[in-house]
Design a protein around this motif. Structure first.
Motif, PDB file in Angstrom:
ATOM      1  N   GLY A 131       0.927  -1.070   0.214  1.00  0.00           N
ATOM      2  CA  GLY A 131      -0.028   0.072  -0.189  1.00  0.00           C
ATOM      3  C   GLY A 131       0.903   1.223   0.031  1.00  0.00           C
ATOM      4  N   ASN A 132       0.215   2.170  -0.456  1.00  0.00           N
ATOM      5  CA  ASN A 132       1.108   3.642  -0.429  1.00  0.00           C
ATOM      6  C   ASN A 132       1.305   4.324   0.680  1.00  0.00           C
ATOM      7  N   ASP A 133       0.193   4.173   1.691  1.00  0.00           N
ATOM      8  CA  ASP A 133       0.356   4.858   2.923  1.00  0.00           C
ATOM      9  C   ASP A 133       1.305   4.063   4.176  1.00  0.00           C
ATOM     10  N   GLU A 134       2.326   4.638   4.419  1.00  0.00           N
ATOM     11  CA  GLU A 134       3.257   3.830   5.490  1.00  0.00           C
ATOM     12  C   GLU A 134       2.653   3.679   6.692  1.00  0.00           C
ATOM     13  N   GLU A 135       2.138   4.673   7.282  1.00  0.00           N
ATOM     14  CA  GLU A 135       1.430   4.752   8.698  1.00  0.00           C
ATOM     15  C   GLU A 135       0.323   3.755   8.710  1.00  0.00           C
ATOM     16  N   ALA A 136      -0.584   3.493   7.479  1.00  0.00           N
ATOM     17  CA  ALA A 136      -1.618   2.447   7.541  1.00  0.00           C
ATOM     18  C   ALA A 136      -1.036   1.020   7.657  1.00  0.00           C
ATOM     19  N   LYS A 137       0.008   0.810   6.794  1.00  0.00           N
ATOM     20  CA  LYS A 137       0.502  -0.238   6.963  1.00  0.00           C
ATOM     21  C   LYS A 137       0.938  -0.612   8.220  1.00  0.00           C
ATOM     22  N   LYS A 138       1.405   0.480   8.963  1.00  0.00           N
ATOM     23  CA  LYS A 138       2.079   0.217  10.411  1.00  0.00           C
ATOM     24  C   LYS A 138       1.045  -0.599  11.273  1.00  0.00           C
ATOM     25  N   ILE A 139      -0.274   0.204  11.187  1.00  0.00           N
ATOM     26  CA  ILE A 139      -1.368  -0.016  11.829  1.00  0.00           C
ATOM     27  C   ILE A 139      -1.794  -1.487  11.512  1.00  0.00           C
ATOM     28  N   VAL A 140      -1.910  -1.839  10.182  1.00  0.00           N
ATOM     29  CA  VAL A 140      -2.352  -2.984   9.712  1.00  0.00           C
ATOM     30  C   VAL A 140      -1.386  -4.115  10.499  1.00  0.00           C
ATOM     31  N   THR A 141      -0.134  -3.947  10.121  1.00  0.00           N
ATOM     32  CA  THR A 141       0.722  -4.687  11.005  1.00  0.00           C
ATOM     33  C   THR A 141       0.589  -5.189  12.506  1.00  0.00           C
ATOM     34  N   THR A 142       0.172  -4.128  13.097  1.00  0.00           N
ATOM     35  CA  THR A 142      -0.105  -4.153  14.414  1.00  0.00           C
ATOM     36  C   THR A 142      -1.290  -5.371  14.708  1.00  0.00           C
ATOM     37  N   ILE A 143      -2.198  -5.296  13.651  1.00  0.00           N
ATOM     38  CA  ILE A 143      -3.502  -6.049  13.745  1.00  0.00           C
ATOM     39  C   ILE A 143      -3.209  -7.399  13.359  1.00  0.00           C
ATOM     40  N   LEU A 144      -2.306  -7.422  12.348  1.00  0.00           N
ATOM     41  CA  LEU A 144      -1.706  -8.737  11.781  1.00  0.00           C
ATOM     42  C   LEU A 144      -1.014  -9.668  13.045  1.00  0.00           C
ATOM     43  N   THR A 145      -0.027  -8.823  13.898  1.00  0.00           N
ATOM     44  CA  THR A 145       0.752  -9.602  14.719  1.00  0.00           C
ATOM     45  C   THR A 145      -0.144  -9.964  15.921  1.00  0.00           C
ATOM     46  N   SER A 146      -1.356  -8.876  16.176  1.00  0.00           N
ATOM     47  CA  SER A 146      -2.367  -9.471  17.427  1.00  0.00           C
ATOM     48  C   SER A 146      -3.313 -10.873  16.732  1.00  0.00           C
ATOM     49  N   PHE A 147      -3.254 -10.920  15.505  1.00  0.00           N
ATOM     50  CA  PHE A 147      -4.048 -12.121  14.993  1.00  0.00           C
ATOM     51  C   PHE A 147      -3.044 -13.309  14.670  1.00  0.00           C
ATOM     52  N   GLY A 148      -1.772 -13.128  14.929  1.00  0.00           N
ATOM     53  CA  GLY A 148      -0.846 -14.462  14.981  1.00  0.00           C
ATOM     54  C   GLY A 148      -0.189 -14.478  13.693  1.00  0.00           C
ATOM     55  N   TRP A 149      -0.039 -13.301  12.786  1.00  0.00           N
ATOM     56  CA  TRP A 149       0.638 -13.190  11.608  1.00  0.00           C
ATOM     57  C   TRP A 149       2.091 -12.512  11.743  1.00  0.00           C
ATOM     58  N   GLU A 150       3.157 -13.019  11.100  1.00  0.00           N
ATOM     59  CA  GLU A 150       3.994 -12.008  10.598  1.00  0.00           C
ATOM     60  C   GLU A 150       3.866 -11.345   9.402  1.00  0.00           C
ATOM     61  N   THR A 151       4.169 -10.209   9.272  1.00  0.00           N
ATOM     62  CA  THR A 151       3.940  -9.329   7.948  1.00  0.00           C
ATOM     63  C   THR A 151       5.252  -9.030   7.315  1.00  0.00           C
ATOM     64  N   GLU A 152       5.098  -9.471   5.854  1.00  0.00           N
ATOM     65  CA  GLU A 152       5.709  -8.883   5.018  1.00  0.00           C
ATOM     66  C   GLU A 152       5.442  -7.939   4.236  1.00  0.00           C
ATOM     67  N   ASP A 153       5.985  -6.331   4.419  1.00  0.00           N
ATOM     68  CA  ASP A 153       5.351  -5.272   3.596  1.00  0.00           C
ATOM     69  C   ASP A 153       6.030  -5.296   2.185  1.00  0.00           C
ATOM     70  N   MET A 154       5.566  -5.500   1.025  1.00  0.00           N
ATOM     71  CA  MET A 154       6.063  -5.606   0.010  1.00  0.00           C
ATOM     72  C   MET A 154       6.063  -4.202  -0.866  1.00  0.00           C
ATOM     73  N   GLY A 155       5.808  -3.195   0.000  1.00  0.00           N
ATOM     74  CA  GLY A 155       6.050  -1.941  -0.632  1.00  0.00           C
ATOM     75  C   GLY A 155       4.679  -1.237  -1.184  1.00  0.00           C
ATOM     76  N   LYS A 156       4.911  -0.685  -2.476  1.00  0.00           N
ATOM     77  CA  LYS A 156       3.774   0.282  -2.871  1.00  0.00           C
ATOM     78  C   LYS A 156       2.790  -0.632  -3.687  1.00  0.00           C
ATOM     79  N   ILE A 157       1.570   0.095  -3.817  1.00  0.00           N
ATOM     80  CA  ILE A 157       0.421  -0.803  -4.509  1.00  0.00           C
ATOM     81  C   ILE A 157       0.769  -1.607  -5.447  1.00  0.00           C
ATOM     82  N   GLU A 158       1.882  -1.136  -6.404  1.00  0.00           N
ATOM     83  CA  GLU A 158       1.932  -1.997  -7.579  1.00  0.00           C
ATOM     84  C   GLU A 158       2.163  -3.622  -6.949  1.00  0.00           C
ATOM     85  N   ALA A 159       2.592  -3.878  -5.863  1.00  0.00           N
ATOM     86  CA  ALA A 159       3.005  -5.246  -5.516  1.00  0.00           C
ATOM     87  C   ALA A 159       1.540  -6.186  -5.352  1.00  0.00           C
TER      88      ALA A 159
END
Ligand SMILES: NC(=O)c1ccc[n+]([C@@H]2O[C@H](COP(=O)([O-])OP(=O)(O)OC[C@H]3O[C@@H](n4cnc5c(N)ncnc54)[C@H](OP(=O)(O)O)[C@@H]3O)[C@@H](O)[C@H]2O)c1
Length: 189
Positions: A131-159
């Motif tokens: 996704g293009n918004d870095e802060e938004a990805k950090k918040i989603v990462t927090t949710i994913l961690t609490s759901f039991g996932w490790e997160t790999e940020d693949m960068g901008k929206i084209e990914a």
């Protein structure tokens, strides 16, 4: 809050009876209510669902995009067909429709039964996001961690052009062997 076009639908009524404190409403009421919104509708109707919800209700909000652009044709030997190309993902179409939303791709390439607290005998599966918004990805990462996932940020929206087709790969064992309880893991040295 769960949004639907029909709050009397059987599975929606069942969800409400199992989630007494959960709220039910139209797509519009739900999008208006949501501080963070999850889009989980068929790819072919994503644009319609957003229009029903009202584009203005997504402004400056995080939108977790769990959709896949699955075409309305049967899979071929277990391989789903997409209506998008590798030049433009469904996520990019959604972001164009909602330029003010902070869209983050997540949850699209794992079955709903294992989205929350997946159990792989101590091994933590990987969720690919972009996704293009870095802060938004950090918040989603927090949710994913609490759901039991490790997160790999693949960068901008084209990914999303490659994260979305991972759902095709994920579904193959399901269609050809009826195996639906796996997840991806990125190994690193
Ligand atoms: N199921 C999974 O395990 C899974 C896993 C990862 C990603 N995904 C992705 O998540 C999305 C939803 O998957 P799903 O299995 O829940 O599919 P689904 O059953 O087709 O989606 C149901 C949702 O789509 C809405 N909808 C259906 N037709 C609509 C229309 N014409 N206009 C507006 N909204 C409409 C429904 O609203 P109403 O309540 O009003 O009918 C409901 O909210 C898909 O893009 C899928 O690829 C699914």
């Amino acid at each position: 809050m769960l949004g639907t076009r029909n709050i009397s639908k059987e599975d929606v009524v069942k969800w409400k009876s199992e989630n007494k404190t959960g709220l039910l409403g139209s797509f519009q009421e739900t999008a208006q209510f949501g501080e963070l919104i999850v889009l989980a509708v068929g790819g072919l109707v994503a644009e319609d669902a957003i229009n029903l919800a009202g584009k203005e209700h997504f402004s400056n909000k995080i939108l977790i995009d769990a959709t896949n652009p699955i075409a309305a044709v049967p899979p071929e030997n277990g391989v789903l067909k997409f209506f998008t190309t590798l030049e433009e993902s469904l996520m990019e179409k959604i972001q164009k429709q909602l330029p003010d939303a902070k869209v983050v791709k997540a949850f699209n390439c794992v079955g709903n039964a294992i989205m929350y607290k997946p159990n792989f005998n101590g091994s933590i599966p990987t969720m690919f996001i972009c996704g293009n918004d870095e802060e938004a990805k950090k918040i989603v990462t927090t949710i994913l961690t609490s759901f039991g996932w490790e997160t790999e940020d693949m960068g901008k929206i084209e990914a999303a052009r490659v994260i979305e087709p991972l759902a095709i790969l994920w579904c193959i064992p399901g269609f050809i062997r009826n195996q639906w309880s796996h997840a991806f893991k990125l190994l690193k040295q």
